[in-house]
Design a protein around this motif. Structure first.
Motif, mmCIF file in Angstrom:
data_model
loop_
_atom_site.group_PDB
_atom_site.id
_atom_site.type_symbol
_atom_site.label_atom_id
_atom_site.label_comp_id
_atom_site.label_asym_id
_atom_site.label_seq_id
_atom_site.Cartn_x
_atom_site.Cartn_y
_atom_site.Cartn_z
ATOM 1 N N GLN A 256 0.812 -1.219 0.000
ATOM 2 C CA GLN A 256 0.000 0.000 0.000
ATOM 3 C C GLN A 256 0.846 1.270 0.000
ATOM 4 O O GLN A 256 0.514 2.233 -0.713
ATOM 5 N N GLU A 257 1.926 1.297 0.765
ATOM 6 C CA GLU A 257 2.704 2.522 0.886
ATOM 7 C C GLU A 257 3.822 2.607 -0.151
ATOM 8 O O GLU A 257 4.023 3.648 -0.763
ATOM 9 N N GLN A 258 4.545 1.504 -0.369
ATOM 10 C CA GLN A 258 5.641 1.572 -1.338
ATOM 11 C C GLN A 258 5.158 1.469 -2.768
ATOM 12 O O GLN A 258 5.620 2.206 -3.646
ATOM 13 N N TYR A 259 4.190 0.551 -3.016
ATOM 14 C CA TYR A 259 3.745 0.332 -4.395
ATOM 15 C C TYR A 259 2.413 0.995 -4.706
ATOM 16 O O TYR A 259 1.915 0.897 -5.832
ATOM 17 N N GLY A 260 1.795 1.659 -3.726
ATOM 18 C CA GLY A 260 0.634 2.500 -3.985
ATOM 19 C C GLY A 260 -0.685 1.800 -4.205
ATOM 20 O O GLY A 260 -1.619 2.401 -4.759
ATOM 21 N N LEU A 261 -0.844 0.543 -3.790
ATOM 22 C CA LEU A 261 -2.128 -0.138 -3.924
ATOM 23 C C LEU A 261 -3.104 0.406 -2.885
ATOM 24 O O LEU A 261 -2.713 0.740 -1.765
ATOM 25 N N ASP A 262 -4.387 0.496 -3.253
ATOM 26 C CA ASP A 262 -5.380 0.898 -2.259
ATOM 27 C C ASP A 262 -5.826 -0.339 -1.476
ATOM 28 O O ASP A 262 -5.340 -1.454 -1.704
ATOM 29 N N GLU A 263 -6.749 -0.160 -0.527
ATOM 30 C CA GLU A 263 -7.132 -1.260 0.357
ATOM 31 C C GLU A 263 -7.728 -2.428 -0.403
ATOM 32 O O GLU A 263 -7.459 -3.596 -0.103
ATOM 33 N N GLU A 265 -7.266 -3.179 -3.684
ATOM 34 C CA GLU A 265 -6.217 -3.800 -4.501
ATOM 35 C C GLU A 265 -5.279 -4.648 -3.649
ATOM 36 O O GLU A 265 -4.848 -5.730 -4.069
#
Length: 424
Positions: A256-263, A265
């Protein structure tokens, strides 16, 4: 083979007399009960960043709440295993599940992260009952390769929990705050108390129960710890499980934080990995028809170690990006899905007379080593490289223990009668 061993080998296990329908019902009941552990661990993963913000604390502090659950599950199994050998399986199971319900309610109203951490320990204590007693029930009824096959079927049912848990957690977070996740766990616990009360018969008759007390329990643990093969296989199973827990502890922050996926995803990506683990456990059933448990274990750890090292390379260099990291992670999970059923089957093959205590020691090692792996990820950082380093390290360590302590050549020797035990 001696006359005594031959006589035991000719005697069928209780599970050998069960019909296919009865075995399916057993798997469904035990699977629904044992799922409380994975749900307790995984369902709140999408909420970890929200808990950090809600309490105004650090990611390392919140990851310790996961560690608390694993510690509770480890300690709880050491206590509940011998208890179940003394009083039977059903009563400790129902009491432990009820304790989990009370702790879940407490987590839902926790005023700070320290209180949440303590209550997560209690949650783990309650969830431990299902984990250790499910294993003991299967060992009461089956052994050897038959045990490994039934455990693989059980992992199919309980494997749905890691797939659904983050997705369920994400769905709860769409309608309420992170505290609602623990309300949902409390409701689920109430349902599971009913399942345990009405859906599971006692599998340990009074004549096979051990006398309680501290001295016999300590003596039995000492006997188990002097069995080099058992201890080695317990460590192998624990390290394989630790690789999974390192992934569990770090994946929410990495994805979520490094690769930017939302909850949502994140829930899908996490579920895809769990699907690979489930596919491996079910493939294990077919493999056991042609190969021995020890051969599958050796091969799975070799593949998992290679994938873990590849994961570390991808995470450290950034080559391949997120697809390369996920692909190598999924191979590690699949390898663990083959190792986790077979290592316990081999470890418990010679200890059917103390299935609850032996299962407790096995489960405590799995969750205890996992409890060490989870905060280690937080200490090293929240990036992919930190998670990959712990995952790869656990797989390498499992490989070393297998070859230096267990020694596969000795494991396959006649003095470890896995096939004979499977038919006694």
């Amino acid at each position: 083979m001696s006359a005594a061993v031959a006589s035991r080998a000719a005697e069928p296990m209780p599970g050998d007399l069960m019909t296919g329908r009865q075995r399916l019902r057993l798997v469904l009941v035990l699977g629904s009960l044992i799922a409380v552990g994975p749900l307790t661990i995984d369902m709140y993963l999408p909420a970890l960043p929200a808990i950090v913000d809600g309490f105004g604390t650090t990611s390392a502090a919140v990851q310790l709440t996961l560690t608390g659950t694993l510690v509770g599950m480890a300690v709880g199994q050491l206590l509940i295993g011998p208890l179940s050998d003394a009083v039977g399986r059903r009563r400790p199971l129902i009491a432990g599940t009820a304790l989990h319900v009370l702790a879940s309610v407490g987590c839902a109203v926790a005023p700070n992260v320290a209180t949440l951490g303590v209550l997560r320990v209690v949650q783990g204590l309650g969830a431990a009952a299902a984990a250790v007693i499910a294993m003991a029930v299967i060992r009461d009824l089956f052994s050897g390769a038959a045990f490994a096959r039934l455990l693989s079927r059980l992992l199919l049912v309980m494997g749905v929990a890691p797939i659904l848990a983050p997705t369920l957690g994400s769905a709860v977070l769409r309608w309420t705050q992170w505290r609602g996740v623990f309300v949902a766990l409390a409701v689920l616990g109430v349902l599971l108390v009913l399942v345990a009360g009405f859906g599971l018969r006692e599998t340990l008759p009074p004549e096979r129960r051990r006398r309680g007390g501290l001295r016999p329990t300590v003596g039995l643990y000492g006997l188990l710890l002097r069995d080099r093969t058992f201890v080695g296989l317990v460590l192998v199973a624990g390290l394989a499980m630790a690789a999974l827990f390192a992934y569990v502890a770090g994946s929410s922050f990495v994805l979520q934080e490094q690769y930017g996926l939302d909850e949502q995803e994140f829930g899908l990506a996490f579920g895809a990995g769990a699907f690979g683990l489930i596919a491996a456990t079910q493939g294990n059933v077919r493999l056991l028809r042609r190969h021995s448990p020890q051969r599958i274990l050796v091969t799975a750890l070799a593949v998992g170690t290679g994938a873990g090292l590849a994961l570390l390379g991808f995470a450290a260099t950034g080559i391949g990006g997120l697809p390369a990291v996920l692909a190598s992670l999924w191979v590690v999970l699949a390898a663990a899905g083959l190792a986790i059923p077979n290592a316990p089957a081999l470890a418990l093959a010679g200890h059917g007379e103390a299935a609850g205590t032996a299962s407790a020691l096995l489960g405590a090692a799995q969750f205890g080593i996992g409890a060490l792996a989870a905060p280690l990820v937080g200490v090293l950082g929240t990036g992919a490289a930190a998670m990959a380093l712990v995952v790869a390290g656990c797989m390498v360590a499992a490989q070393v223990v297998l070859h230096l302590v267990v020694r596969p050549a000795r494991l396959a020797a006649p003095e470890v009668p896995v096939v004979a035990v499977a038919t006694h």
